[in-house]
Design a protein around this motif. Structure first.
Motif, short mmCIF file in Angstrom:
data_model
loop_
_atom_site.label_atom_id
_atom_site.label_comp_id
_atom_site.label_asym_id
_atom_site.label_seq_id
_atom_site.Cartn_x
_atom_site.Cartn_y
_atom_site.Cartn_z
N GLU A 173 0.86 -1.19 0.00
CA GLU A 173 0.00 0.00 0.00
C GLU A 173 0.89 1.23 0.00
O GLU A 173 1.98 1.22 0.58
CB GLU A 173 -0.94 -0.01 1.20
N TYR A 174 0.41 2.31 -0.64
CA TYR A 174 1.29 3.47 -0.80
C TYR A 174 1.62 4.12 0.54
O TYR A 174 2.78 4.21 0.91
CB TYR A 174 0.70 4.51 -1.75
N TRP A 175 0.61 4.62 1.25
CA TRP A 175 0.92 5.29 2.51
C TRP A 175 0.95 4.25 3.62
O TRP A 175 -0.05 3.93 4.22
CB TRP A 175 -0.05 6.41 2.85
N HIS A 176 2.13 3.75 3.88
CA HIS A 176 2.35 2.69 4.85
C HIS A 176 3.17 3.26 5.99
O HIS A 176 4.31 3.69 5.78
CB HIS A 176 3.06 1.52 4.16
N LEU A 177 2.58 3.31 7.18
CA LEU A 177 3.26 3.93 8.32
C LEU A 177 4.57 3.22 8.64
O LEU A 177 5.57 3.87 8.97
CB LEU A 177 2.34 3.94 9.54
N GLY A 178 4.59 1.90 8.52
CA GLY A 178 5.83 1.17 8.78
C GLY A 178 6.94 1.57 7.82
O GLY A 178 8.10 1.70 8.22
#
Length: 129
Positions: A37-42
């Motif tokens: 996924e594009y916005w991945h916090l990790g």
């Protein structure tokens, strides 16, 4: 005063050590899962670990704070997107370590990171030393 070739090699060597720790020793499960996924916090946190390491490296070589701030902000953006590209590519193709294409994707990812360090060293020589 021109920067010595030895200083450039030291900087690049420090980036190698930093990269090894940030990519292979300091990644958490949160950083490793769901990376397609594009916005991945990790992934954002992982890029942040690289930035913290680069700040330390640039402090060791005495780079000016404004230069460090700008270059590590750019590094965060580049690192985030290199890792997204690899993760997206790998997930779409359902790659796994038993496939040669998995290792080509991993090698390309690592090559792009190394080229980033060469660019960062070049900017250090031209603008910060």
């Amino acid at each position: 005063m021109p920067v010595s070739l030895g200083a450039v090699f030291i900087l690049l060597g420090l980036f190698q050590v930093k990269h090894m720790f940030a990519d292979y020793f300091l990644q958490t499960p949160k950083m490793l899962c769901g990376r397609g996924e594009y916005w991945h916090l990790g992934r954002a946190q992982h890029a942040g670990v690289h930035v913290l390491g680069s700040i330390l490296v640039f402090m060791i070589v005495g780079a000016p704070p404004l230069f460090v701030t700008i270059i590590v902000a750019l590094e965060w953006i580049v690192h985030f997107h290199i890792d997204f590209g690899k993760a997206s590519y790998s997930e779409k193709r359902k790659l796994n370590p038993t496939q040669a294409i998995f290792w080509r994707a991993a090698g390309f990812d690592q090559c792009l990171h190394q080229l980033t360090y060469i660019a960062m060293a070049w900017f250090w020589v031209v603008y910060a030393h």
